[in-house]
Design an enzyme around this catalytic site. Sequence first.
Site: not given
Length: 320
Positions: A204, A206, A260, A270
């Site tokens: 996607h 941002d 990204h 994570r």
Amino acid sequence: MDSDPPLLETYKTLFANSKTSSNNHDHRLVTVEERHLPLIDLSRLSHNEAEKERCQKEIARAARQWGFFQVVNHGISMELLEMLREEQVRVFKQPFHHKCREDKFLNFSAGSYRWGTPTSYFLRQLWWSEAFHIPVNDISSTPMEPFATKVAILAQKLAEILAEKLGHKLSFFQESCLPSTCYLRLNRYPPCPIPSDIYGLMPHTDSDFLTILHQDQVGGLQLVKDGQWIAVKPNPEALVINIGDLFQAWSNDCYKSVKHCAVTHPTKERFSAAYFLCPSYETVIESCSMPSVYRKFSFREYRQKVQEDVQLYGYKVGLS
């Protein structure tokens, strides 16, 4: 654990159908080259005018050529980042049924907690993660407030530098991007049983002006550079900066909003935290130079278009 969202159980139909379904929108989840992003020492902004100018030019060059870069000596101490990480762990380890309550959880606005992807049609559209997407206003008087205050100052500084390098000295970002319109997103990516098939966050761009990311040392951030996917090597002292769609439109395609994603890990959880520099929904975005690549639009229009695309296609289309 009773703190984990029921991802496997909820999306079992997608797992069952994964062998017969395909989706060409996403890149294949394979091992990719790990590379360092451009690294910029922001302490140089306090040096003499010549060094300050060189630093500002490096920031603008990275925004044009990569859309991503890392910064060190950014004004946010390691102690503060560690405190943020500890608070994230504490929040996410709360029981799942507490986190997903309809009323407020930890004084965050209702609906701040998200997990999985309700619009998934294919396994690779599933986000193997949970998150709190929190208006910065909601963070006051919490342990995360010092980080939010510092990162907001950094975001404004970087936005002003990027605008100035295009020949614009303006108060647009200070006037349009307020604590009531900007967001802090706390992410947790649980260990994933089939990391080769499932994203933590699918590819996607941002939908903001710029994003400031603090990621842990597990790694997992990948982005497109020169048409190829690369993995970003974690740097414990650095923050990751990336250009959002609104800055690409405002800069008339000078700065790049780059696709990204976050990949999952089979055994390790994570954590990351992202600050989004966003304007009010009424803010009109128009290119800073002519002829304009894009027609002017409000942030509300753009958000609505993104939501419609996700409902229709299962993913965000972005600028067009």
